[in-house]
Design a protein around this motif. Sequence first.
Motif, PDB file in Angstrom:
ATOM      1  N   THR A   1      20.963 -25.900  -1.534  1.00 47.42           N
ATOM      2  CA  THR A   1      20.382 -24.625  -1.954  1.00 47.42           C
ATOM      3  C   THR A   1      21.329 -23.918  -2.923  1.00 47.42           C
ATOM      4  O   THR A   1      22.101 -23.055  -2.525  1.00 47.42           O
ATOM      5  CB  THR A   1      20.149 -23.715  -0.739  1.00 47.42           C
TER       6      THR A   1
ATOM      7  N   GLY B   1      22.966 -21.425  -5.337  1.00 45.00           N
ATOM      8  CA  GLY B   1      22.789 -19.971  -5.451  1.00 45.00           C
ATOM      9  C   GLY B   1      23.984 -19.257  -4.863  1.00 45.00           C
ATOM     10  O   GLY B   1      25.017 -19.858  -4.589  1.00 45.00           O
TER      11      GLY B   1
ATOM     12  N   GLY C   1      25.182 -16.269  -1.888  1.00 44.56           N
ATOM     13  CA  GLY C   1      24.849 -15.384  -0.774  1.00 44.56           C
ATOM     14  C   GLY C   1      23.680 -15.850   0.076  1.00 44.56           C
ATOM     15  O   GLY C   1      23.159 -15.089   0.873  1.00 44.56           O
ATOM     16  N   ASN C   2      23.246 -17.113  -0.097  1.00 45.31           N
ATOM     17  CA  ASN C   2      22.180 -17.609   0.772  1.00 45.31           C
ATOM     18  C   ASN C   2      22.810 -18.477   1.860  1.00 45.31           C
ATOM     19  O   ASN C   2      23.765 -19.206   1.606  1.00 45.31           O
ATOM     20  CB  ASN C   2      21.148 -18.412  -0.016  1.00 45.31           C
TER      21      ASN C   2
ATOM     22  N   PRO D   1      23.539 -21.532   3.811  1.00 46.52           N
ATOM     23  CA  PRO D   1      23.255 -22.950   3.602  1.00 46.52           C
ATOM     24  C   PRO D   1      22.625 -23.576   4.851  1.00 46.52           C
ATOM     25  O   PRO D   1      22.816 -23.072   5.954  1.00 46.52           O
ATOM     26  CB  PRO D   1      24.639 -23.546   3.346  1.00 46.52           C
TER      27      PRO D   1
ATOM     28  N   VAL E   1      23.424 -26.299   6.164  1.00 49.40           N
ATOM     29  CA  VAL E   1      24.540 -26.787   6.970  1.00 49.40           C
ATOM     30  C   VAL E   1      25.764 -25.964   6.592  1.00 49.40           C
ATOM     31  O   VAL E   1      26.027 -25.762   5.414  1.00 49.40           O
ATOM     32  CB  VAL E   1      24.823 -28.277   6.660  1.00 49.40           C
TER      33      VAL E   1
ATOM     34  N   ALA F   1      29.499 -25.964   6.201  1.00 49.59           N
ATOM     35  CA  ALA F   1      30.530 -27.006   6.114  1.00 49.59           C
ATOM     36  C   ALA F   1      31.929 -26.396   6.219  1.00 49.59           C
ATOM     37  O   ALA F   1      32.160 -25.277   5.755  1.00 49.59           O
ATOM     38  CB  ALA F   1      30.384 -27.755   4.790  1.00 49.59           C
TER      39      ALA F   1
ATOM     40  N   ARG G   1      34.626 -16.301  -7.035  1.00 45.50           N
ATOM     41  CA  ARG G   1      33.154 -16.273  -7.006  1.00 45.50           C
ATOM     42  C   ARG G   1      32.610 -17.619  -6.542  1.00 45.50           C
ATOM     43  O   ARG G   1      33.060 -18.658  -7.003  1.00 45.50           O
ATOM     44  CB  ARG G   1      32.610 -16.029  -8.411  1.00 45.50           C
ATOM     45  N   GLY G   2      31.670 -17.585  -5.614  1.00 43.29           N
ATOM     46  CA  GLY G   2      31.015 -18.824  -5.200  1.00 43.29           C
ATOM     47  C   GLY G   2      31.827 -19.686  -4.250  1.00 43.29           C
ATOM     48  O   GLY G   2      31.441 -20.820  -3.957  1.00 43.29           O
ATOM     49  N   ILE G   3      32.947 -19.191  -3.744  1.00 50.83           N
ATOM     50  CA  ILE G   3      33.792 -20.003  -2.873  1.00 50.83           C
ATOM     51  C   ILE G   3      33.289 -19.956  -1.425  1.00 50.83           C
ATOM     52  O   ILE G   3      33.685 -20.781  -0.593  1.00 50.83           O
ATOM     53  CB  ILE G   3      35.273 -19.538  -2.978  1.00 50.83           C
ATOM     54  N   GLY G   4      32.456 -18.967  -1.095  1.00 50.47           N
ATOM     55  CA  GLY G   4      31.868 -18.956   0.254  1.00 50.47           C
ATOM     56  C   GLY G   4      32.250 -17.779   1.133  1.00 50.47           C
ATOM     57  O   GLY G   4      32.161 -17.863   2.354  1.00 50.47           O
ATOM     58  N   LYS G   5      32.630 -16.643   0.545  1.00 51.21           N
ATOM     59  CA  LYS G   5      33.004 -15.477   1.357  1.00 51.21           C
ATOM     60  C   LYS G   5      31.787 -14.915   2.108  1.00 51.21           C
ATOM     61  O   LYS G   5      31.839 -14.703   3.316  1.00 51.21           O
ATOM     62  CB  LYS G   5      33.605 -14.381   0.455  1.00 51.21           C
ATOM     63  N   THR G   6      30.699 -14.687   1.359  1.00 50.97           N
ATOM     64  CA  THR G   6      29.494 -14.131   1.985  1.00 50.97           C
ATOM     65  C   THR G   6      28.953 -15.086   3.046  1.00 50.97           C
ATOM     66  O   THR G   6      28.540 -14.664   4.133  1.00 50.97           O
ATOM     67  CB  THR G   6      28.423 -13.861   0.900  1.00 50.97           C
ATOM     68  N   THR G   7      28.989 -16.369   2.725  1.00 50.74           N
ATOM     69  CA  THR G   7      28.491 -17.367   3.671  1.00 50.74           C
ATOM     70  C   THR G   7      29.300 -17.351   4.964  1.00 50.74           C
ATOM     71  O   THR G   7      28.737 -17.436   6.058  1.00 50.74           O
ATOM     72  CB  THR G   7      28.546 -18.762   3.004  1.00 50.74           C
TER      73      THR G   7
ATOM     74  N   HIS H   1      26.406 -27.530  -4.113  1.00 52.39           N
ATOM     75  CA  HIS H   1      24.951 -27.380  -4.023  1.00 52.39           C
ATOM     76  C   HIS H   1      24.259 -27.755  -5.330  1.00 52.39           C
ATOM     77  O   HIS H   1      23.203 -28.385  -5.320  1.00 52.39           O
ATOM     78  CB  HIS H   1      24.593 -25.944  -3.632  1.00 52.39           C
TER      79      HIS H   1
HETATM   80  N1  LIG Z   1      30.831 -23.306   4.302  1.00 48.56           N
HETATM   81  C1  LIG Z   1      29.813 -23.596   3.477  1.00 48.56           C
HETATM   82  N2  LIG Z   1      28.998 -24.651   3.738  1.00 48.56           N
HETATM   83  C2  LIG Z   1      27.978 -24.932   2.914  1.00 48.56           C
HETATM   84  N3  LIG Z   1      27.663 -24.232   1.820  1.00 48.56           N
HETATM   85  C3  LIG Z   1      28.437 -23.174   1.503  1.00 48.56           C
HETATM   86  C4  LIG Z   1      29.550 -22.813   2.317  1.00 48.56           C
HETATM   87  N4  LIG Z   1      30.153 -21.741   1.765  1.00 48.56           N
HETATM   88  C5  LIG Z   1      29.428 -21.438   0.665  1.00 48.56           C
HETATM   89  N5  LIG Z   1      28.406 -22.286   0.497  1.00 48.56           N
HETATM   90  C6  LIG Z   1      27.395 -22.207  -0.578  1.00 48.56           C
HETATM   91  O1  LIG Z   1      28.038 -21.928  -1.811  1.00 48.56           O
HETATM   92  C7  LIG Z   1      27.343 -20.922  -2.554  1.00 48.56           C
HETATM   93  C8  LIG Z   1      28.274 -19.733  -2.823  1.00 48.56           C
HETATM   94  O2  LIG Z   1      28.688 -19.135  -1.590  1.00 48.56           O
HETATM   95  P1  LIG Z   1      28.841 -17.544  -1.375  1.00 48.56           P
HETATM   96  O3  LIG Z   1      27.677 -16.841  -1.995  1.00 48.56           O
HETATM   97  O4  LIG Z   1      29.112 -17.321   0.035  1.00 48.56           O
HETATM   98  O5  LIG Z   1      30.135 -17.250  -2.266  1.00 48.56           O
HETATM   99  P2  LIG Z   1      30.949 -15.899  -2.432  1.00 48.56           P
HETATM  100  O6  LIG Z   1      32.374 -16.224  -2.257  1.00 48.56           O
HETATM  101  O7  LIG Z   1      30.383 -14.838  -1.559  1.00 48.56           O
HETATM  102  O8  LIG Z   1      30.678 -15.560  -3.955  1.00 48.56           O
HETATM  103  P3  LIG Z   1      30.644 -14.107  -4.708  1.00 48.56           P
HETATM  104  O9  LIG Z   1      32.065 -13.714  -4.952  1.00 48.56           O
HETATM  105  O10 LIG Z   1      29.926 -14.376  -5.986  1.00 48.56           O
HETATM  106  O11 LIG Z   1      29.913 -13.153  -3.820  1.00 48.56           O
HETATM  107  C9  LIG Z   1      26.107 -20.582  -1.729  1.00 48.56           C
HETATM  108  O12 LIG Z   1      25.017 -21.328  -2.233  1.00 48.56           O
HETATM  109  C10 LIG Z   1      26.424 -21.052  -0.336  1.00 48.56           C
HETATM  110  O13 LIG Z   1      25.279 -21.451   0.344  1.00 48.56           O
END
Ligand SMILES: Nc1ncnc2c1ncn2[C@@H]1O[C@H](COP(=O)(O)OP(=O)(O)OP(=O)(O)O)[C@@H](O)[C@H]1O
Length: 402
Positions: A12, A14, A16-17, A19, A21, A23, A54-60, A286
């Motif tokens: 998926t 994007g 902030g959605n 996932p 799974v 990981a 950005r996009g490293i997975g903080k929100t997730t 993704h």
């Molecule tokens: N632990 C994880 N397992 C699987 N997918 C992940 C994981 N962490 C992040 N992702 C995926 O990576 C993408 C970016 O993650 P996320 O939005 O959490 O990043 P972020 O650090 O909050 O970015 P931003 O600074 O732009 O808010 C999303 O599509 C999310 O589903």
Amino acid sequence: MESRSAASNPFTPGFGNLPRVFAGRKGEFADLRVMVDRLAAGIHEPPRLVTGDRGIGKTTLLLEFETEQNEAGRWVVRGAATPGGTVIARLAAQLAEVLDRRGVAGRLSGAALGGIRRLSGVEIGPRGLAAESATPPATSPADRAGELARLLIEAAHLAREGGTVLLVLVDEAQNIDRATVGDLFSAVQEAQTQVVIEVDRRSGARLRHSLPIGVVVAGLPGLVAHLSAAGSTFGERSKPVELGVFDDADLREGLRAFATAGGGVFDADALELVMEASGGYPYFLHVVGSHVWNAGTGSVVTRADAEAGIAAASAYLDAFYEERLRGLGERQRQYLDAAARLDPADRTPGRIAEQLGTSSRRLASTWQSLVGRHGLLRSAGGDGRLAFELPGLDAYLRRSPR
Ligand SMILES: Nc1ncnc2c1ncn2[C@@H]1O[C@H](COP(=O)(O)OP(=O)(O)OP(=O)(O)O)[C@@H](O)[C@H]1O
Ligand SMILES: [Mg+2]
């Protein structure tokens, strides 16, 4: 059992959605769980400050933690900060909602109920939360920090009596304006330093309990500097959690779990290719995974699928790199180009400056801004080397000379 198709694609792309799974992040998650367990036992735990690109997975990470803790009966409030500065109103409104849902809102003092109204516009009457959606008040109360602190403290006392923990999660904290930084974090600190003294009946020993209130704040790498520039010591008082790319073991395990979720399996070659193309960067995982998945329909994702999918994904990765480079000054771009041309082992400020025909001292502000404000470079180890934060950005710079 699902079988591999575009409809069953488990990836998926994007932001902030959640996932399909989740990981990796085992160490970070274990730390958060210990934090909650210790808080439940009345032991003080510092706030966690989650930073990463950005996009490293903080929100997730926050969403996964929230889901798990909600299921375990904890009281969780979460707010993302927007440049408008309404994060306190949002947290107060959520707190009202959580306390109402848990049936304890009626036990708040009149002052705390008034605080909720003044901070968020939400009314809690004798029959609970007013149904109509609240609009945040146009002006915030004069003592916003004091009102919020009282609210958090009363809510944390109620959580303690209920045998649970109150968790406050704040995302996108780099957006919080200065005045709000001060109010929010001084209120949080006041609540976290409250103690309840209990005397052990048998030994007579006095035992100090902290209120069970845990705090997790997430934002971009510049967040620590942003907080101290706003005069807050929150950064120094927190435990840092720096999110980076997935390591190979987490990546391999994660990809296998994704494939299973979609009704397929990677063959060994395909797995290695996808791992390499994503560089362990969650967002890329993704984007690449999704294209590779759709490159075929057999239950086994083959090497040919991987090659075709990676080729199809590359335009999307390039667009992401381009986006990250937008708005850089000429000097900064030259600096990155020079760093990209060097062997990773030679990427020191000295060698880069040499490439540009000048001294590293004259370029100090350039590399500082690329590390701090833009988060494109970071120091790699103690020997002064610089590394690219985003996997593959160096290769992108080499193949797209201007
Ligand atoms: N632990 C994880 N397992 C699987 N997918 C992940 C994981 N962490 C992040 N992702 C995926 O990576 C993408 C970016 O993650 P996320 O939005 O959490 O990043 P972020 O650090 O909050 O970015 P931003 O600074 O732009 O808010 C999303 O599509 C999310 O589903
Ligand atoms: Mg995010």
